[in-house]
Design a protein around this motif. Structure first.
Motif, short mmCIF file in Angstrom:
data_model
loop_
_atom_site.label_atom_id
_atom_site.label_comp_id
_atom_site.label_asym_id
_atom_site.label_seq_id
_atom_site.Cartn_x
_atom_site.Cartn_y
_atom_site.Cartn_z
N PHE A 169 5.82 8.81 -1.54
CA PHE A 169 5.18 8.92 -2.85
C PHE A 169 6.23 9.04 -3.95
N MET A 170 7.28 9.83 -3.70
CA MET A 170 8.35 9.97 -4.68
C MET A 170 9.01 8.63 -4.93
N HIS A 171 9.20 7.86 -3.88
CA HIS A 171 9.84 6.54 -4.01
C HIS A 171 8.97 5.59 -4.84
N GLU A 172 7.70 5.59 -4.55
CA GLU A 172 6.79 4.68 -5.24
C GLU A 172 6.59 5.07 -6.71
N SER A 173 6.73 6.36 -7.01
CA SER A 173 6.55 6.82 -8.39
C SER A 173 7.87 6.89 -9.17
N GLY A 174 8.96 6.43 -8.56
CA GLY A 174 10.25 6.39 -9.23
C GLY A 174 10.96 7.73 -9.31
N LYS A 175 10.53 8.71 -8.53
CA LYS A 175 11.13 10.05 -8.58
C LYS A 175 12.15 10.29 -7.46
N LEU A 176 12.34 9.29 -6.61
CA LEU A 176 13.31 9.46 -5.52
C LEU A 176 14.68 9.03 -6.03
N THR A 177 15.42 9.98 -6.56
CA THR A 177 16.72 9.71 -7.16
C THR A 177 17.85 10.10 -6.20
N LYS A 178 19.07 9.73 -6.60
CA LYS A 178 20.24 10.14 -5.81
C LYS A 178 20.39 11.65 -5.82
N ALA A 179 20.07 12.26 -6.94
CA ALA A 179 20.15 13.72 -7.02
C ALA A 179 19.15 14.38 -6.08
N GLN A 180 17.96 13.77 -5.95
CA GLN A 180 16.95 14.33 -5.05
C GLN A 180 17.41 14.19 -3.59
N LEU A 181 18.02 13.06 -3.27
CA LEU A 181 18.56 12.86 -1.93
C LEU A 181 19.60 13.93 -1.61
N GLU A 182 20.48 14.20 -2.56
CA GLU A 182 21.49 15.24 -2.37
C GLU A 182 20.84 16.61 -2.16
N THR A 183 19.77 16.89 -2.91
CA THR A 183 19.07 18.16 -2.77
C THR A 183 18.47 18.30 -1.37
N PHE A 184 17.85 17.22 -0.88
CA PHE A 184 17.30 17.25 0.49
C PHE A 184 18.39 17.61 1.49
N ALA A 185 19.54 16.96 1.36
CA ALA A 185 20.63 17.17 2.32
C ALA A 185 21.17 18.60 2.24
N ARG A 186 21.37 19.10 1.02
CA ARG A 186 21.93 20.44 0.86
C ARG A 186 20.97 21.52 1.35
N GLU A 187 19.68 21.25 1.27
CA GLU A 187 18.69 22.22 1.75
C GLU A 187 18.43 22.09 3.24
N GLY A 188 19.16 21.18 3.91
CA GLY A 188 19.01 21.03 5.35
C GLY A 188 17.72 20.37 5.78
N LYS A 189 17.09 19.59 4.88
CA LYS A 189 15.82 18.93 5.20
C LYS A 189 16.13 17.59 5.87
N PHE A 190 16.23 17.64 7.19
CA PHE A 190 16.66 16.48 7.96
C PHE A 190 15.71 15.29 7.80
N ASP A 191 14.41 15.52 8.01
CA ASP A 191 13.45 14.42 7.94
C ASP A 191 13.41 13.79 6.54
#
Length: 368
Positions: free
Chosen positions: A249-271
């Motif tokens: 949904f984030m990807h389709e709505s244009g909210k999946l940014t590089k910063a968001q990807l980094e946040t996922f990784a730093r928070e340990g959200k593997f999936d």
């Protein structure tokens, strides 16, 4: 009053006496008295029993202490200090029943015993009804093969990220441990995937050693089986399905940014991380997932450079990859040098090659 005075006199004489047999007999009678009324004693009274039992048990034979410990092991309100003393006794016949059965042994005592005692003590601890993460961390680190297997098959055991990583690493050379790990329904998916990957490699090596002429065919068969297991593991995971819905949904709505990807990784959200990286690189989740659970970081560097990630974001991906592989640290300095040397055009061409190879594989598998 006369009976109480008689008991007090006997107690004082027993404590003063150097006769071990007399101390043991008095301890048995004190224990009888405590067990008979343990549910009604106040905290102050329990503390008094604790002190008295400790004085009497200090110098009796291990066989008498073992009998004493067996009687206290299943009590719901046993004296805490004597329980701790018995749990940390060097004689396993004394400590064993307490370590395995007593609910009165606190976590600190279990950790201390796991860190300082022998393998028999660790095995007894591993068989408790409930094991906290702090305890299993030590068991899987210090325990021998039998202890590790016992801990892994204990349904009441809980594991930290470090605990899971340690068990997965040890499973590489212990098939029985691997089977016990795979039977745990709550094992985090990234650790299960790592377990699959290592087991697949082990099978491949054994088969190749048996028949070198079929090495290429065997590699393909193992790779396909590994990919199928990963896909099945993903689709059975409610957490993965939920993460895919959110990230898509984030990807389709244009909210999946590089910063968001980094946040996922730093928070340990593997999936969330692998799904986001898959969408941003236009590669299959299987490809990105395999890159994340492999030991080498080069593919992560290629993917990151191809989509223009900063070094900070890339290092977050590398640290997440290190955790999925059971490594506490990662050589970021060496990876930084490779990242700076890697040209964006080179990385984009590599990713384009990955896409073409995936599509070619898909077309071969598709029905005619």
């Amino acid at each position: 009053m006369i009976a109480q005075r008689s008991m007090i006199d006997e107690l004082e004489e027993a404590i003063a006496s150097k006769e071990i047999g007399r101390r043991a007999d008095t301890l048995r009678r004190i224990t009888d008295l405590f067990i008979a009324g343990s549910g009604a004693f106040s905290d102050d009274q329990v503390e008094l029993f604790d002190q008295v039992m400790g004085l009497l048990a200090r110098e009796i034979e291990s066989s008498a202490r073992a009998t004493f410990g067996q009687r206290l092991a299943t009590l719901g309100k046993a004296p805490p200090q004597i329980i701790r003393s018995l749990a940390l006794d060097d004689a396993i016949e004394v400590a064993g029943p307490i370590l395995t059965q007593s609910d009165q042994v606190d976590e600190a005592t279990l950790v201390e015993g796991a860190r300082t005692k022998g393998q028999d003590h660790l095995l007894a601890i591993s068989r408790r009804t409930v094991l906290a993460e702090a305890v299993t961390d030590v068991l899987v680190e210090r325990g021998n093969e039998q202890v590790a297997q016992s801990t892994a098959e204990n349904p009441g055991a809980r594991f930290s990220e470090l605990g899971y990583s340690t068990l997965v690493k040890r499973s590489e050379s212990d098939p029985e441990l691997a089977l016990r790990m795979l039977s745990r329904p709550e094992i985090p998916r990234q650790h299960m995937l790592k377990l699959f990957a290592d087991a697949s490699e082990s099978v491949r090596l054994r088969l190749e050693a048996a028949d070198q002429r079929k090495a290429s065919l065997l590699r393909d068969m193992v790779a396909q089986a590994s990919a199928q297991m990963r896909t099945q593991a993903r689709e059975r995971s409610a957490d993965f399905v939920a993460a895919r819905s959110v990230v898509q949904f984030m990807h389709e709505s244009g909210k999946l940014t590089k910063a968001q990807l980094e946040t996922f990784a730093r928070e340990g959200k593997f999936d969330e991380t692998i799904i986001a990286l898959s969408l941003m690189c236009d590669l299959s989740i299987t490809h990105v997932e395999r890159a994340m659970i492999e030991h080498q970081p080069e593919q992560i560097l290629v993917l990151a450079k191809a989509i223009g990630l900063t070094w900070n974001a890339t290092s977050a991906l590398l640290m997440l990859q290190a955790g999925a592989n059971g490594n506490a640290t990662h050589d970021l300095e060496q990876s930084l040098a490779r990242f700076n040397k890697l040209q964006p055009d080179t990385a984009k061409k590599a990713v384009q090659f990955y896409r073409l190879r995936e599509r070619a594989t898909m077309s071969v598998k598709a029905p005619s």
